[in-house]
Design a protein around this motif. Structure first.
Motif, PDB file in Angstrom:
ATOM      1  N   TYR A  95       0.817  -1.219   0.000  1.00 51.87           N
ATOM      2  CA  TYR A  95       0.000   0.000   0.000  1.00 51.87           C
ATOM      3  C   TYR A  95       0.854   1.273   0.000  1.00 51.87           C
ATOM      4  N   ALA A  96       2.132   1.119  -0.266  1.00 54.65           N
ATOM      5  CA  ALA A  96       3.041   2.275  -0.240  1.00 54.65           C
ATOM      6  C   ALA A  96       3.199   2.919  -1.606  1.00 54.65           C
ATOM      7  N   GLY A  97       2.593   2.339  -2.639  1.00 54.08           N
ATOM      8  CA  GLY A  97       2.619   2.953  -3.955  1.00 54.08           C
ATOM      9  C   GLY A  97       4.013   3.070  -4.543  1.00 54.08           C
ATOM     10  N   GLN A  98       4.338   4.244  -5.065  1.00 53.64           N
ATOM     11  CA  GLN A  98       5.575   4.446  -5.795  1.00 53.64           C
ATOM     12  C   GLN A  98       6.807   4.292  -4.917  1.00 53.64           C
ATOM     13  N   ASP A  99       6.686   4.597  -3.635  1.00 53.65           N
ATOM     14  CA  ASP A  99       7.841   4.435  -2.737  1.00 53.65           C
ATOM     15  C   ASP A  99       8.320   2.987  -2.729  1.00 53.65           C
ATOM     16  N   PHE A 100       7.382   2.050  -2.632  1.00 55.11           N
ATOM     17  CA  PHE A 100       7.759   0.633  -2.652  1.00 55.11           C
ATOM     18  C   PHE A 100       8.261   0.224  -4.033  1.00 55.11           C
ATOM     19  N   ILE A 101       7.595   0.670  -5.073  1.00 53.87           N
ATOM     20  CA  ILE A 101       8.013   0.321  -6.434  1.00 53.87           C
ATOM     21  C   ILE A 101       9.437   0.804  -6.700  1.00 53.87           C
ATOM     22  N   ASP A 102       9.764   2.009  -6.232  1.00 52.62           N
ATOM     23  CA  ASP A 102      11.116   2.530  -6.423  1.00 52.62           C
ATOM     24  C   ASP A 102      12.147   1.639  -5.736  1.00 52.62           C
ATOM     25  N   ARG A 103      11.844   1.191  -4.524  1.00 49.65           N
ATOM     26  CA  ARG A 103      12.766   0.296  -3.804  1.00 49.65           C
ATOM     27  C   ARG A 103      12.950  -1.016  -4.562  1.00 49.65           C
ATOM     28  N   TYR A 155      -3.736 -14.302  -8.705  1.00 48.78           N
ATOM     29  CA  TYR A 155      -3.913 -13.987  -7.296  1.00 48.78           C
ATOM     30  C   TYR A 155      -5.118 -14.731  -6.739  1.00 48.78           C
ATOM     31  N   ARG A 156      -5.100 -14.928  -5.434  1.00 47.04           N
ATOM     32  CA  ARG A 156      -6.210 -15.571  -4.726  1.00 47.04           C
ATOM     33  C   ARG A 156      -7.074 -14.497  -4.080  1.00 47.04           C
ATOM     34  N   ARG A 157      -8.370 -14.553  -4.330  1.00 54.72           N
ATOM     35  CA  ARG A 157      -9.291 -13.560  -3.781  1.00 54.72           C
ATOM     36  C   ARG A 157      -9.278 -13.596  -2.253  1.00 54.72           C
ATOM     37  N   MET A 158      -9.291 -12.408  -1.638  1.00 48.62           N
ATOM     38  CA  MET A 158      -9.308 -12.296  -0.186  1.00 48.62           C
ATOM     39  C   MET A 158     -10.657 -12.772   0.352  1.00 48.62           C
ATOM     40  N   ALA A 159     -10.640 -13.298   1.579  1.00 48.98           N
ATOM     41  CA  ALA A 159     -11.877 -13.794   2.184  1.00 48.98           C
ATOM     42  C   ALA A 159     -12.888 -12.675   2.396  1.00 48.98           C
ATOM     43  N   ASN A 160     -12.398 -11.476   2.752  1.00 48.02           N
ATOM     44  CA  ASN A 160     -13.279 -10.331   2.987  1.00 48.02           C
ATOM     45  C   ASN A 160     -13.597  -9.668   1.649  1.00 48.02           C
ATOM     46  N   PRO A 161     -14.844  -9.772   1.153  1.00 46.36           N
ATOM     47  CA  PRO A 161     -15.167  -9.232  -0.175  1.00 46.36           C
ATOM     48  C   PRO A 161     -15.054  -7.716  -0.249  1.00 46.36           C
ATOM     49  N   TYR A 162     -15.262  -7.011   0.865  1.00 44.67           N
ATOM     50  CA  TYR A 162     -15.131  -5.553   0.862  1.00 44.67           C
ATOM     51  C   TYR A 162     -13.663  -5.156   0.706  1.00 44.67           C
ATOM     52  N   PHE A 163     -12.808  -5.814   1.465  1.00 44.02           N
ATOM     53  CA  PHE A 163     -11.390  -5.490   1.398  1.00 44.02           C
ATOM     54  C   PHE A 163     -10.779  -5.983   0.094  1.00 44.02           C
ATOM     55  N   ASN A 164     -11.319  -7.056  -0.477  1.00 45.97           N
ATOM     56  CA  ASN A 164     -10.752  -7.625  -1.691  1.00 45.97           C
ATOM     57  C   ASN A 164     -10.728  -6.615  -2.837  1.00 45.97           C
ATOM     58  N   ALA A 165     -11.809  -5.846  -2.985  1.00 50.77           N
ATOM     59  CA  ALA A 165     -11.867  -4.872  -4.083  1.00 50.77           C
ATOM     60  C   ALA A 165     -10.727  -3.867  -3.975  1.00 50.77           C
ATOM     61  N   HIS A 166     -10.462  -3.413  -2.751  1.00 47.34           N
ATOM     62  CA  HIS A 166      -9.380  -2.464  -2.520  1.00 47.34           C
ATOM     63  C   HIS A 166      -8.029  -3.132  -2.735  1.00 47.34           C
ATOM     64  N   TYR A 167      -7.894  -4.362  -2.297  1.00 49.03           N
ATOM     65  CA  TYR A 167      -6.645  -5.123  -2.426  1.00 49.03           C
ATOM     66  C   TYR A 167      -6.277  -5.315  -3.889  1.00 49.03           C
ATOM     67  N   VAL A 168      -7.246  -5.688  -4.724  1.00 48.85           N
ATOM     68  CA  VAL A 168      -6.975  -5.921  -6.143  1.00 48.85           C
ATOM     69  C   VAL A 168      -6.539  -4.628  -6.831  1.00 48.85           C
ATOM     70  N   ARG A 169      -7.184  -3.518  -6.487  1.00 45.02           N
ATOM     71  CA  ARG A 169      -6.764  -2.239  -7.064  1.00 45.02           C
ATOM     72  C   ARG A 169      -5.327  -1.918  -6.681  1.00 45.02           C
ATOM     73  N   THR A 170      -4.967  -2.259  -5.457  1.00 45.12           N
ATOM     74  CA  THR A 170      -3.632  -1.947  -4.958  1.00 45.12           C
ATOM     75  C   THR A 170      -2.559  -2.761  -5.664  1.00 45.12           C
ATOM     76  N   ILE A 171      -2.743  -4.077  -5.748  1.00 46.41           N
ATOM     77  CA  ILE A 171      -1.715  -4.903  -6.388  1.00 46.41           C
ATOM     78  C   ILE A 171      -1.688  -4.683  -7.899  1.00 46.41           C
ATOM     79  N   SER A 172      -2.796  -4.224  -8.469  1.00 41.23           N
ATOM     80  CA  SER A 172      -2.827  -3.931  -9.900  1.00 41.23           C
ATOM     81  C   SER A 172      -1.988  -2.711 -10.235  1.00 41.23           C
ATOM     82  N   ALA A 173      -1.770  -1.846  -9.230  1.00 41.21           N
ATOM     83  CA  ALA A 173      -0.965  -0.647  -9.464  1.00 41.21           C
ATOM     84  C   ALA A 173       0.484  -1.009  -9.778  1.00 41.21           C
ATOM     85  N   ILE A 174       0.939  -2.163  -9.322  1.00 40.38           N
ATOM     86  CA  ILE A 174       2.304  -2.603  -9.616  1.00 40.38           C
ATOM     87  C   ILE A 174       2.408  -3.043 -11.063  1.00 40.38           C
TER      88      ILE A 174
END
Length: 295
Positions: A95-103, A155-174
Motif C-alpha cells: 500500500y506504499a505505492g511508488q515508494d515501494f516500487i522505487d525500492r 492472485y487468490r481472492r481475499m476472504a473479505n469481499p469488501y477489502f478484496n476490491a481495494h486489495y486488487v486495485r492496490t496490487i494492480s498498481a504494480i
C-alpha cells in the motif's frame, strides 16, 4: 474459502464491512508516516500487537514443531517475532505505492533464470515464474516489469469481499493484467501465455486439488497445475524470489535455474526443494503463519 456477497448473511456482511473499515483506517493512519519509518512501524505492530492477537505465534510454533522440532526455544521465540514483522512489512509495502516500487526497481537481480527469461522474450516464448510467500514476492514482479517484461499475475481472492476490491486495485498498481484464481482466471491466463506472455504464480499454499509433495520433510498438498501448464504451453518455468535485505527495506531478486520439462509432479517437487533451501537460509522471511501442512 473466499466469501461471496451472495452467500453472506446480514450479520456476516456487517462483520466483514467493519473489519474492512478498521483495516483501511489502520493502513491510512500508518500511511502518513514517512516510508523509512512506516515499514518497520507496521512490522512492529504486527509482530508485537496484532500478530499475537490473531494467533500468529501459535501457528508459527505449530509449523516449526512439525518441521523443525529440534530448534532451540530462543530461536522459536525469535522467529515468532521476525516472521510476523516481515508479514507486517509486506502488507504495508503493497500500500506504499511508488515508494515501494522505487525500492523494488532499485534491487539487484541475479541468477541463471535471468538470462533464460531474456532469451525467452527474444524468442517470443511464454514464461511461467514461480514464487512463494517469502520476503516480499511483489518486489520481484515490480523489478521485472521495470526491465520491460510485461507480465500478468495469478492472485487468490481475499476472504473479505469488501477489502478484496481495494486489495486488487492496490496490487494492480504494480502491474497488470491480474488473473483471479478460478476457472475464468485460468482461461484468461492461458490466453496470455499463448501470446508469449509472462505469468507470475505464488505456489506455496495448500491447494485442495493438489498432490502431497515433500516440503521440509513433511507432506504438503501442492498444486501441479503450473508445471502442467508450462509443459502444455511450452513455457519456460523459472522460480524467482525477492530476499529482504538486512536493513528491512531493500531487496535482492534471485532467479533460479529454469525447471526442465518432464513429469509435472517431479517438476513441482523441484520447485518445493529450491524454496525450502532458500527458506532454510532465511527462516524469518517465509510466511510460517500459513496453514501449509493440513491433515
Amino acid at each position: 474459502m473466499p466469501a461471496d456477497f451472495s452467500d453472506l448473511s446480514r450479520l456476516e456482511r456487517a462483520k466483514y464491512f467493519t473489519a474492512n473499515l478498521f483495516l483501511r483506517a489502520l493502513i491510512g493512519l500508518i500511511g502518513v508516516i514517512p516510508y523509512r519509518w512506516r515499514i518497520p512501524t507496521m512490522g512492529w505492530l504486527v509482530s508485537r500487537v496484532f500478530g499475537p492477537l490473531a494467533g500468529f505465534d501459535r501457528r508459527v510454533r505449530e509449523n516449526l514443531q512439525l518441521t523443525c522440532p529440534d530448534l532451540p526455544e530462543e530461536e522459536v521465540k525469535r522467529l515468532c517475532r521476525a516472521v510476523a514483522d516481515n508479514a507486517g512489512r509486506t502488507v504495508i509495502e503493497l500500500y506504499a505505492g511508488q515508494d515501494f516500487i522505487d525500492r523494488a526497481q532499485a534491487a539487484a537481480i541475479s541468477g541463471p533464470g535471468l538470462a533464460a527469461l531474456e532469451q525467452a522474450r527474444a524468442e517470443g516464448k511464454p514464461v511461467l515464474l514461480m514464487t512463494g510467500h517469502f520476503g516480499n514476492y511483489d518486489a520481484a514482479r515490480a523489478k521485472l516489469i521495470s526491465l520491460g517484461h510485461k507480465m500478468g499475475a495469478l492472485y487468490r481472492r481475499m476472504a473479505n469481499p469488501y477489502f478484496n476490491a481495494h486489495y486488487v486495485r492496490t496490487i494492480s498498481a504494480i502491474g497488470t493484467p491480474m488473473f483471479e484464481q478460478g476457472r475464468r482466471g485460468m482461461v484468461e491466463m492461458v490466453r496470455h501465455l499463448k501470446k508469449g506472455g509472462i505469468i507470475a504464480i505464488v505456489g506455496d499454499l495448500h491447494v485442495q486439488e493438489g498432490v502431497p509433495l515433500s516440503f521440509f520433510g513433511q507432506p504438503a498438498i501442492t498444486s501441479t497445475v503450473p508445471a502442467e501448464l508450462a509443459v502444455k504451453q511450452k513455457a519456460v518455468l523459472i522460480p524467482v524470489y525477492a530476499i529482504r535485505k538486512p536493513n528491512g527495506l531493500d531487496f535482492e531478486i534471485v532467479m533460479h535455474e529454469p525447471i526442465p520439462h518432464g513429469d509435472p509432479v517431479a517438476m513441482t517437487q523441484q520447485i518445493n526443494d529450491g524454496l525450502e533451501a532458500l527458506v532454510r537460509s532465511h527462516m524469518d522471511q517465509w510466511f510460517w503463519i500459513h496453514r501449509r501442512w493440513k491433515s
